[in-house]
Every structure is written in structure tokens, then in C-alpha cells.
Scaffold this active site. Sequence first.
Site, PDB file in Angstrom:
ATOM      1  N   CYS A 137       0.821  -1.207   0.000  1.00 39.65           N
ATOM      2  CA  CYS A 137       0.000   0.000   0.000  1.00 39.65           C
ATOM      3  C   CYS A 137       0.863   1.269   0.000  1.00 39.65           C
ATOM      4  O   CYS A 137       1.510   1.560  -1.006  1.00 39.65           O
ATOM      5  CB  CYS A 137      -0.984  -0.076   1.165  1.00 39.65           C
ATOM      6  SG  CYS A 137      -2.425   0.943   0.893  1.00 39.65           S
ATOM      7  N   HIS A 146      -3.149  -5.015   1.856  1.00 40.40           N
ATOM      8  CA  HIS A 146      -2.320  -5.261   3.049  1.00 40.40           C
ATOM      9  C   HIS A 146      -2.219  -6.760   3.336  1.00 40.40           C
ATOM     10  O   HIS A 146      -3.043  -7.285   4.102  1.00 40.40           O
ATOM     11  CB  HIS A 146      -2.964  -4.582   4.266  1.00 40.40           C
ATOM     12  CG  HIS A 146      -2.906  -3.102   4.224  1.00 40.40           C
ATOM     13  ND1 HIS A 146      -1.971  -2.366   4.921  1.00 40.40           N
ATOM     14  CD2 HIS A 146      -3.667  -2.199   3.565  1.00 40.40           C
ATOM     15  CE1 HIS A 146      -2.155  -1.084   4.696  1.00 40.40           C
ATOM     16  NE2 HIS A 146      -3.184  -0.955   3.878  1.00 40.40           N
ATOM     17  N   GLU A 184      -0.375  -8.245   5.280  1.00 43.11           N
ATOM     18  CA  GLU A 184      -0.113  -8.461   6.719  1.00 43.11           C
ATOM     19  C   GLU A 184      -1.412  -8.490   7.529  1.00 43.11           C
ATOM     20  O   GLU A 184      -1.410  -8.848   8.694  1.00 43.11           O
ATOM     21  CB  GLU A 184       0.849  -7.387   7.264  1.00 43.11           C
ATOM     22  CG  GLU A 184       0.296  -5.981   7.357  1.00 43.11           C
ATOM     23  CD  GLU A 184       0.215  -5.254   6.020  1.00 43.11           C
ATOM     24  OE1 GLU A 184       0.540  -5.869   4.989  1.00 43.11           O
ATOM     25  OE2 GLU A 184      -0.200  -4.090   6.016  1.00 43.11           O
TER      26      GLU A 184
END
Length: 214
Positions: A91, A188, A190
Site C-alpha cells: 500500500c 495489506h 499483513e
Amino acid sequence: MSGKKKSVIIGVLGFQGDIEENVAATKDALQDLQVEGSIELVRYPEEAEKVDGLILPGGESTVQSTLAAIQRSLPVIKKRISEGMPVLGTCAGMIMLSRRAFDRVIGDTKQKLIGNLDVVIERNAFGRQGDSFEADLDIGMLGKEVFKGVFIRAPAVSEVGKDVEVIAKLNNKIVAIKQKNIIGTSFHPELSGDSRMHRHFVKMAVDLKNKVAA
Ligand code: GLN
């Protein structure tokens, strides 16, 4: 593990954004791969010099690049990437890696960019904070199972250079790319609870480290 193999050091740019989430996803990736390694926050040039791979987290790209520039880390990160260090920009991190970024409302954003990634980025291409969403993505590089993409004020890639491989699209917009040692995602990874992207990245760092050590 053979005696020749060294422990890998994965850095996470530590100024702003979802730093802890990337540390956690990298920890999971190391564990899943059973790779010996450590995770270090990178803020200063000397820290950027010693990592084997670097993650640029999501957050606010203008804030992150301004702080990194103040600490004089940007030129070192740029040099390390051009020497082949694997980097994963998620991002805001992908925006920082790009050669040009613009916004439909304000045009060229004139922010400091690292620039190694030969793409043009449209910031906030899917709308603003309220337009955050999740979508299933096909990312062949990570296997057959769909990958849950978490999009938060997400950018999209609007132009790619000739060495850039498109690895995921959503509604005809490019949302993940790879250019040799650089991976960039609009979403994202993560935050998806799926460590496949981080595993792929850690493997790139480990492979390079073993090649250099051999
Ligand atoms: N829109 C943010 C930026 O331009 C990126 C959003 C994010 O990282 N979730 O920096």
C-alpha cells in the site's frame, strides 16, 4: 540446516503505519518456513545497510517518506534495492517505491519517492477511508487458493514499465506487481491472516543470502 546457511535479517521500515502487523506476519512466515531469522525495525541508514530484505508497510506514504528523508535513509534504501535487496511494499510502501504518484483530485502528489519501481501509481484509486473493503484475489505466484486482499485507501498501478510483471488485478485495476527483487501490493497482506505473501518474500531474501554465502 547446513552450517553454511546464515540467519536472515528482515527489516520493517519503522516510522509509521502497520509496523507491528508486518512484524507479526513476518514472524509467522519465518516459523512456517522453519527459517532461522530475526526482524529488525529500520529507521536509520546503518540499519538499512544490514538487513537482507526490507518491508515498507502501509500507512501514510507522505509521512513515511518525509521521516525517512529526514533520517537520510532514503538514498541507502534506494541503493540497496538497486543492488538486489528484496523489498516488499504494501500500500503506502508500494507508493514510496514507485517512480511517480498522482491523485485524481490534486494531480501529481510531489511527494518524496524512492523510485526504483518503474510504475505510475494512482493514490486513493478505490476511494477514501470509508471505501475500504476486502476482495478475493487470484495470485498465481502464491498458489491456487485465493488470497484475501484487504484494501484501505488503496492505490492502484496505472502504468507499468517493461520489466514489471502484473501479479494481480481487481476489476481491471492492477493491484500487485513484481519487478525482479521488488514486490508491491495495493492491499495489506499483513492483515489477511494468510502468511503466503510474506513467506514468498522471506524466501526471496533467504535465497539471495544463501547465493551470496555459497
Ligand atoms: N492512501 C495512503 C497513502 O497514499 C495509503 C493507504 C494505506 O497504506 N493503507 O499513503
